[in-house]
Enzyme design. Structure first.
Site, PDB file in Angstrom:
ATOM      1  N   ASN A   8     -10.358  -4.536  -1.065  1.00  0.00           N
ATOM      2  CA  ASN A   8     -10.218  -3.491  -2.064  1.00  0.00           C
ATOM      3  C   ASN A   8      -9.229  -3.874  -3.159  1.00  0.00           C
ATOM      4  OD1 ASN A   8     -11.908  -1.218  -1.650  1.00  0.00           O
ATOM      5  ND2 ASN A   8     -10.855  -0.830   0.288  1.00  0.00           N
ATOM      6  N   TYR A  55     -14.683  10.519  -1.658  1.00  0.00           N
ATOM      7  CA  TYR A  55     -13.633   9.944  -2.511  1.00  0.00           C
ATOM      8  C   TYR A  55     -13.500  10.691  -3.840  1.00  0.00           C
ATOM      9  CZ  TYR A  55     -12.034   5.856   0.092  1.00  0.00           C
ATOM     10  OH  TYR A  55     -11.428   5.034   1.012  1.00  0.00           O
ATOM     11  N   HIS A  90     -16.551   4.109  -4.468  1.00  0.00           N
ATOM     12  CA  HIS A  90     -15.694   5.265  -4.153  1.00  0.00           C
ATOM     13  C   HIS A  90     -15.845   6.352  -5.222  1.00  0.00           C
ATOM     14  CE1 HIS A  90     -12.805   2.867  -1.273  1.00  0.00           C
ATOM     15  NE2 HIS A  90     -14.082   2.833  -0.901  1.00  0.00           N
ATOM     16  N   ARG A 117       0.848  -1.202   0.000  1.00  0.00           N
ATOM     17  CA  ARG A 117       0.000   0.000   0.000  1.00  0.00           C
ATOM     18  C   ARG A 117       0.883   1.251   0.000  1.00  0.00           C
ATOM     19  NH1 ARG A 117      -4.817   1.774   4.308  1.00  0.00           N
ATOM     20  NH2 ARG A 117      -5.164   3.834   3.406  1.00  0.00           N
ATOM     21  N   CYS A 121     -19.106  -1.822   0.308  1.00  0.00           N
ATOM     22  CA  CYS A 121     -18.189  -0.785   0.793  1.00  0.00           C
ATOM     23  C   CYS A 121     -18.806  -0.089   1.991  1.00  0.00           C
ATOM     24  CB  CYS A 121     -17.968   0.236  -0.307  1.00  0.00           C
ATOM     25  SG  CYS A 121     -17.064   1.692   0.233  1.00  0.00           S
ATOM     26  N   ASP A 122     -17.946   0.301   2.933  1.00  0.00           N
ATOM     27  CA  ASP A 122     -18.483   0.952   4.134  1.00  0.00           C
ATOM     28  C   ASP A 122     -18.530   2.474   4.024  1.00  0.00           C
ATOM     29  OD1 ASP A 122     -15.875   1.720   4.356  1.00  0.00           O
ATOM     30  OD2 ASP A 122     -15.548   0.871   6.338  1.00  0.00           O
ATOM     31  N   ARG A 170      -0.783   7.823   3.993  1.00  0.00           N
ATOM     32  CA  ARG A 170      -1.782   7.165   4.848  1.00  0.00           C
ATOM     33  C   ARG A 170      -1.287   5.783   5.309  1.00  0.00           C
ATOM     34  NH1 ARG A 170      -5.228   7.386   8.858  1.00  0.00           N
ATOM     35  NH2 ARG A 170      -6.740   5.688   8.790  1.00  0.00           N
TER      36      ARG A 170
HETATM   37  P1  NAD Z   1      -4.505  -5.752   6.760  1.00  0.00           P
HETATM   38  O1  NAD Z   1      -3.255  -5.779   5.925  1.00  0.00           O
HETATM   39  O2  NAD Z   1      -4.406  -5.471   8.207  1.00  0.00           O
HETATM   40  O3  NAD Z   1      -5.244  -7.166   6.609  1.00  0.00           O
HETATM   41  C1  NAD Z   1      -5.337  -7.893   5.436  1.00  0.00           C
HETATM   42  C2  NAD Z   1      -4.958  -9.342   5.689  1.00  0.00           C
HETATM   43  O4  NAD Z   1      -5.107 -10.043   4.449  1.00  0.00           O
HETATM   44  C3  NAD Z   1      -3.508  -9.565   6.140  1.00  0.00           C
HETATM   45  O5  NAD Z   1      -3.473 -10.248   7.369  1.00  0.00           O
HETATM   46  C4  NAD Z   1      -2.897 -10.385   5.011  1.00  0.00           C
HETATM   47  O6  NAD Z   1      -1.942 -11.332   5.455  1.00  0.00           O
HETATM   48  C5  NAD Z   1      -4.124 -11.061   4.423  1.00  0.00           C
HETATM   49  N1  NAD Z   1      -3.917 -11.559   3.069  1.00  0.00           N
HETATM   50  C6  NAD Z   1      -3.293 -10.953   2.039  1.00  0.00           C
HETATM   51  N2  NAD Z   1      -3.307 -11.741   0.947  1.00  0.00           N
HETATM   52  C7  NAD Z   1      -3.943 -12.893   1.297  1.00  0.00           C
HETATM   53  C8  NAD Z   1      -4.252 -14.096   0.597  1.00  0.00           C
HETATM   54  N3  NAD Z   1      -3.919 -14.264  -0.688  1.00  0.00           N
HETATM   55  N4  NAD Z   1      -4.920 -15.061   1.275  1.00  0.00           N
HETATM   56  C9  NAD Z   1      -5.258 -14.912   2.552  1.00  0.00           C
HETATM   57  N5  NAD Z   1      -4.996 -13.787   3.274  1.00  0.00           N
HETATM   58  C10 NAD Z   1      -4.337 -12.791   2.648  1.00  0.00           C
HETATM   59  O7  NAD Z   1      -5.488  -4.710   6.050  1.00  0.00           O
HETATM   60  P2  NAD Z   1      -6.709  -3.833   6.616  1.00  0.00           P
HETATM   61  O8  NAD Z   1      -6.302  -2.414   6.619  1.00  0.00           O
HETATM   62  O9  NAD Z   1      -7.211  -4.402   7.869  1.00  0.00           O
HETATM   63  O10 NAD Z   1      -7.774  -4.013   5.465  1.00  0.00           O
HETATM   64  C11 NAD Z   1      -8.243  -5.266   5.043  1.00  0.00           C
HETATM   65  C12 NAD Z   1      -8.988  -5.128   3.739  1.00  0.00           C
HETATM   66  O11 NAD Z   1     -10.256  -4.542   3.925  1.00  0.00           O
HETATM   67  C13 NAD Z   1      -8.291  -4.268   2.685  1.00  0.00           C
HETATM   68  O12 NAD Z   1      -8.518  -4.811   1.401  1.00  0.00           O
HETATM   69  C14 NAD Z   1      -8.984  -2.954   2.812  1.00  0.00           C
HETATM   70  O13 NAD Z   1      -8.821  -2.170   1.661  1.00  0.00           O
HETATM   71  C15 NAD Z   1     -10.380  -3.457   3.017  1.00  0.00           C
HETATM   72  N6  NAD Z   1     -11.369  -2.520   3.552  1.00  0.00           N
HETATM   73  C16 NAD Z   1     -12.470  -2.336   2.817  1.00  0.00           C
HETATM   74  C17 NAD Z   1     -13.469  -1.534   3.255  1.00  0.00           C
HETATM   75  C18 NAD Z   1     -14.656  -1.318   2.373  1.00  0.00           C
HETATM   76  O14 NAD Z   1     -15.458  -0.505   2.649  1.00  0.00           O
HETATM   77  N7  NAD Z   1     -14.811  -2.004   1.246  1.00  0.00           N
HETATM   78  C19 NAD Z   1     -13.360  -0.895   4.476  1.00  0.00           C
HETATM   79  C20 NAD Z   1     -12.223  -1.103   5.239  1.00  0.00           C
HETATM   80  C21 NAD Z   1     -11.224  -1.947   4.764  1.00  0.00           C
HETATM   81  C1  G6P Z   2     -12.931   3.522   3.906  1.00  0.00           C
HETATM   82  C2  G6P Z   2     -13.212   2.815   2.615  1.00  0.00           C
HETATM   83  C3  G6P Z   2     -12.449   1.548   2.517  1.00  0.00           C
HETATM   84  C4  G6P Z   2     -10.978   1.779   2.758  1.00  0.00           C
HETATM   85  C5  G6P Z   2     -10.778   2.427   4.083  1.00  0.00           C
HETATM   86  C6  G6P Z   2      -9.313   2.769   4.272  1.00  0.00           C
HETATM   87  O1  G6P Z   2     -13.531   2.912   4.980  1.00  0.00           O
HETATM   88  O2  G6P Z   2     -14.566   2.545   2.399  1.00  0.00           O
HETATM   89  O3  G6P Z   2     -12.669   0.987   1.259  1.00  0.00           O
HETATM   90  O4  G6P Z   2     -10.263   0.567   2.735  1.00  0.00           O
HETATM   91  O5  G6P Z   2     -11.523   3.587   4.152  1.00  0.00           O
HETATM   92  O6  G6P Z   2      -9.128   3.259   5.527  1.00  0.00           O
HETATM   93  P1  G6P Z   2      -7.710   3.433   6.177  1.00  0.00           P
HETATM   94  O7  G6P Z   2      -8.022   3.840   7.561  1.00  0.00           O
HETATM   95  O8  G6P Z   2      -7.016   2.095   6.078  1.00  0.00           O
HETATM   96  O9  G6P Z   2      -7.015   4.493   5.376  1.00  0.00           O
HETATM   97 MN    MN Z   3     -14.724   1.232   0.472  1.00  0.00          MN
END
Ligand code: NAD
Ligand code: G6P
Ligand code: MN
Length: 441
Positions: free
Chosen positions: A147, A264, A200, A93, A169-170, A284
């Site tokens: 994501n 976004y 987004h 990232r 998405c949240d 970030r």
């Molecule tokens: P993080 O890095 O703490 O956690 C992600 C985990 O995924 C890690 O433990 C990593 O080892 C694991 N991982 C990576 N590749 C893998 C694979 N091939 N198989 C199994 N596990 C695997 O990240 P985070 O900040 O906690 O975010 C997690 C995810 O949630 C991210 O994709 C983030 O963008 C997403 N997210 C989405 C929303 C949304 O609204 N859509 C909101 C918040 C976070």
């Molecule tokens: C929002 C979005 C997520 C994104 C997150 C990142 O919640 O909806 O898609 O992954 O923000 O937040 P962070 O705190 O990791 O920058």
């Molecule tokens: Mn999102």
């Protein structure tokens, strides 16, 4: 009420303990008999899993809990897979954010060149997870919020058209929660919203209370003064870099005064200012590594050391309540109206039928039914067409292993000034992503 078996994939995610707390908080409306964690990083997952084990043992000892890196063990006998992979973790990232910034281009987790790079890493592992789910629990639903959700959704539409995956998405939910607090309502569920766009990349066209009174003007008044910032509740979106996005709502309202923009959109419509306010050395990703990640791992280590989580500060969150609402709707046919990322298929009448759009849907036992949006104005349509083309080209580049298509995708992003700059960024991204991307020819 049938009890559910839930797998959290990406068990080592910083969100995992919060999701477990939210599952426990909702245990009456969404009963679970089993919670499992799955990750491909055993060490990272173990720290959080050992704490979750204690949290569950103290609060709901009847729930079976386990964690694993073995796909068969993970995906067998589950009803819901809550998918939150971050392929390449924060180290990648950081590069997604810093490489474009080096060229004075927006560097962001999901938007622009950084989002494209992350998309190219995520497609393969998500498809692989769907394969595991279909093999070991063919009736399960995958609720994906890994994501970049827009690119993941387009990839699954093309490569796994019949799979039981729903992309969510949240961000709209979190912004609606802020609006509800601005309006002094008890909950965002006291508002009825109309919204459309891409992930987004969208707009609210109407917000009413449950009696049908229009709330848009009141929210706009607040936004004109201070954007989407408000005084209550600390948390993720109250950290400085997020507050900047929340304040941007003020300028976004000037360029689109008839709607409320998802914040976004600032990365596309205010790209120059965003870059000007970025610190190229500390983005970030660094902030998250130094705060959320450090904090959650320390907290979990302490729980394990103490053997108790009775006084833990880990709480249920807005983010995860939405995911559980979705699972609840599918399990118990609640027919809740939710914003999901789904194939347009005519819902936005004057827009590509095959685009993955974020629109209201009714969710029940058989999945989702999108609601009709109708015709959208030229400004939104033009922006969305450009962005959908970026997302489609990225997926095509991954499938075909095409350098040209990925160069075109980056060139087409509204965050990138020219084909020349796009190429410089792409060549750096290719080197950085060697381990993760297909070879591009
Ligand atoms: P993080 O890095 O703490 O956690 C992600 C985990 O995924 C890690 O433990 C990593 O080892 C694991 N991982 C990576 N590749 C893998 C694979 N091939 N198989 C199994 N596990 C695997 O990240 P985070 O900040 O906690 O975010 C997690 C995810 O949630 C991210 O994709 C983030 O963008 C997403 N997210 C989405 C929303 C949304 O609204 N859509 C909101 C918040 C976070
Ligand atoms: C929002 C979005 C997520 C994104 C997150 C990142 O919640 O909806 O898609 O992954 O923000 O937040 P962070 O705190 O990791 O920058
Ligand atoms: Mn999102």
């Amino acid at each position: 009420m049938k009890k559910n078996s839930v797998l959290i994939a990406g068990g080592g995610s910083t969100y995992t303990p919060g999701i477990v707390m939210t599952l426990l908080q909702n245990i009456k409306e969404f009963p679970v008999w089993q919670i499992k964690l799955y990750d491909n990083d055993a060490k990272r997952q173990k720290t959080l899993a050992e704490a979750c084990k204690i949290i569950i043992a103290e609060r709901a000892p009847e729930i079976e809990f386990s964690y694993t890196t073995d796909p068969k063990e993970a995906f067998t006998d589950v009803d819901f897979v809550m998918a939150q992979l971050r392929v390449g973790k924060y180290a990648m990232r950081e590069l997604d954010e810093k490489i474009p910034l080096k060229y004075d281009v927006v560097g962001q987790e999901t938007c622009g060149a950084g989002g494209i790079a992350y998309g190219m890493r995520s497609i393969g592992p998500i498809i692989e997870m769907i394969d595991y789910m279909e093999k070991y629990s063919p009736n399960a639903w995958m609720l994906n919020y890994s994501n970049p959700a827009a690119i993941v959704a387009e990839a699954t539409r093309q490569l796994k058209p019949n799979s039981r995956i729903i992309n969510i998405c949240d961000m709209p939910v979190c912004l609606e929660a802020i609006m509800a607090r601005i309006l002094k309502l008890n909950s965002r569920k006291d508002m009825e919203v109309r919204y459309y766009g891409l992930n987004h990349f969208g707009w609210w066209t109407s917000i009413k209370d449950n009696d049908g009174n229009d709330l848009m003007e009141k929210i706009k008044e607040h936004i004109r003064r201070r954007g989407l910032t408000e005084d209550l509740l600390p948390g993720q979106h109250k950290e400085e870099s997020w507050l900047e996005a929340m304040r941007a709502a003020k300028d976004l309202l000037k360029i689109e005064p008839t709607m409320l923009s998802n914040t976004y959109l600032k990365y596309y419509l205010m790209a120059d200012e965003t870059v000007a306010h970025s610190n190229k050395e500390y983005t970030r990703a660094n902030e998250v590594i130094d705060r959320r990640e450090k904090d959650i791992f320390e907290t979990c280590n302490n729980i394990t050391k103490d053997g108790s989580a009775k006084n833990t500060k880990i709480t249920a969150s807005e983010h995860s309540s939405y995911i559980i609402d979705l699972a609840k709707a599918l399990a118990y046919n609640t027919k809740e109206r939710m914003l999901l990322i789904v194939e347009n298929n005519g819902a936005i009448e004057n827009f590509d039928k095959t685009a993955m759009v974020e629109i209201p849907c009714i969710v029940g036992r058989d999945g989702f039914e999108p609601l009709v949006v109708g015709t959208i104005p030229t400004f939104q349509k033009g922006l969305m067409e450009q962005q959908v083309a970026v997302e489609k080209l990225t997926v095509e580049a991954w499938i075909d292993g095409s350098y040209l298509k990925l160069w075109q995708a980056i060139t087409m992003s509204k965050t990138v000034p020219s084909a020349k700059v796009a190429k410089l960024i792409l060549d750096d991204l290719i080197l950085a992503n060697k381990e993760y991307w297909p070879i591009l020819k």
